[in-house]
Design a protein around this motif. Sequence first.
Motif, PDB file in Angstrom:
ATOM      1  N   VAL A 104       0.861  -1.182   0.000  1.00  0.00           N
ATOM      2  CA  VAL A 104       0.000   0.000   0.000  1.00  0.00           C
ATOM      3  C   VAL A 104       0.899   1.233   0.000  1.00  0.00           C
ATOM      4  N   TYR A 105       0.676   2.134  -0.953  1.00  0.00           N
ATOM      5  CA  TYR A 105       1.438   3.374  -1.058  1.00  0.00           C
ATOM      6  C   TYR A 105       0.488   4.560  -1.074  1.00  0.00           C
ATOM      7  N   GLN A 106       0.968   5.696  -0.564  1.00  0.00           N
ATOM      8  CA  GLN A 106       0.256   6.950  -0.747  1.00  0.00           C
ATOM      9  C   GLN A 106       1.106   7.788  -1.690  1.00  0.00           C
ATOM     10  N   ILE A 107       0.473   8.425  -2.663  1.00  0.00           N
ATOM     11  CA  ILE A 107       1.182   9.278  -3.610  1.00  0.00           C
ATOM     12  C   ILE A 107       1.210  10.693  -3.030  1.00  0.00           C
ATOM     13  N   VAL A 108       2.425  11.183  -2.782  1.00  0.00           N
ATOM     14  CA  VAL A 108       2.604  12.464  -2.085  1.00  0.00           C
ATOM     15  C   VAL A 108       3.576  13.355  -2.852  1.00  0.00           C
ATOM     16  N   GLY A 109       3.784  14.562  -2.347  1.00  0.00           N
ATOM     17  CA  GLY A 109       4.714  15.507  -2.954  1.00  0.00           C
ATOM     18  C   GLY A 109       6.158  15.089  -2.764  1.00  0.00           C
ATOM     19  N   GLU A 110       7.024  15.716  -3.533  1.00  0.00           N
ATOM     20  CA  GLU A 110       8.450  15.397  -3.522  1.00  0.00           C
ATOM     21  C   GLU A 110       9.054  15.474  -2.120  1.00  0.00           C
ATOM     22  N   ASP A 111       8.669  16.496  -1.342  1.00  0.00           N
ATOM     23  CA  ASP A 111       9.247  16.687  -0.012  1.00  0.00           C
ATOM     24  C   ASP A 111       8.716  15.704   1.022  1.00  0.00           C
ATOM     25  N   GLU A 112       7.589  15.091   0.744  1.00  0.00           N
ATOM     26  CA  GLU A 112       6.982  14.170   1.707  1.00  0.00           C
ATOM     27  C   GLU A 112       7.391  12.726   1.463  1.00  0.00           C
ATOM     28  N   ALA A 113       7.953  12.454   0.308  1.00  0.00           N
ATOM     29  CA  ALA A 113       8.259  11.086  -0.090  1.00  0.00           C
ATOM     30  C   ALA A 113       9.151  10.395   0.947  1.00  0.00           C
ATOM     31  N   ASP A 114       8.769   9.177   1.309  1.00  0.00           N
ATOM     32  CA  ASP A 114       9.521   8.364   2.262  1.00  0.00           C
ATOM     33  C   ASP A 114       9.137   6.913   2.018  1.00  0.00           C
ATOM     34  N   ILE A 115       9.972   6.204   1.287  1.00  0.00           N
ATOM     35  CA  ILE A 115       9.628   4.834   0.878  1.00  0.00           C
ATOM     36  C   ILE A 115       9.445   3.925   2.092  1.00  0.00           C
ATOM     37  N   LYS A 116      10.175   4.198   3.194  1.00  0.00           N
ATOM     38  CA  LYS A 116      10.023   3.374   4.396  1.00  0.00           C
ATOM     39  C   LYS A 116       8.643   3.554   5.019  1.00  0.00           C
ATOM     40  N   ALA A 117       8.039   4.730   4.815  1.00  0.00           N
ATOM     41  CA  ALA A 117       6.692   4.998   5.329  1.00  0.00           C
ATOM     42  C   ALA A 117       5.636   4.769   4.250  1.00  0.00           C
ATOM     43  N   ASN A 118       6.042   4.126   3.144  1.00  0.00           N
ATOM     44  CA  ASN A 118       5.155   3.825   2.011  1.00  0.00           C
ATOM     45  C   ASN A 118       4.537   5.084   1.406  1.00  0.00           C
TER      46      ASN A 118
END
Length: 158
Positions: A104-118
């Motif tokens: 499960v991933y959430q699509i977020v802005g560049e500054d919010e991206a954190d693959i460990k937090a999906n």
Amino acid sequence: MSKVPLTVKGAEKLREELHRLKTVDRPWVIGAIAEARAHGDLSENAEYDAAKERQGFIEGRIQEVEGKLSNAQIIDPTLLDADGRCVFGATVEIEDQDSGDVVVYQIVGEDEADIKANKLSVNSPMARALIGKYAGDIAQVQAPGGIREFEIIDVRYE
């Protein structure tokens, strides 16, 4: 400068960082510079040089965060009505067609991206492949090992 998409949570994190930079980090570095100056000769004072460098970093980051917030287009995923389509802010459940793994991933802005937090950056290859698709669709992603296929199981706005 163009608008920068941010979720409500992402904008709040940037505001918190800006507050910390202005109320904690900036006063601390000013104190460190004053203390280093008290040691005398500034030409060979490593503490002074390090504190001035840190001050430059903090001031630069303050300007960067203020710029991002002033250009932010804040999007609340809970208010989206995209009829089940994958859009910015959506939470997407996908299944890898090769391995059967479900993520499960959430699509977020560049500054919010954190693959460990999906949290996937909207500019990532995976997010670009998912945008515009619906549950049941197959998204093809160009990965280093070749094209991978993911079935979209569910799209939520939370």
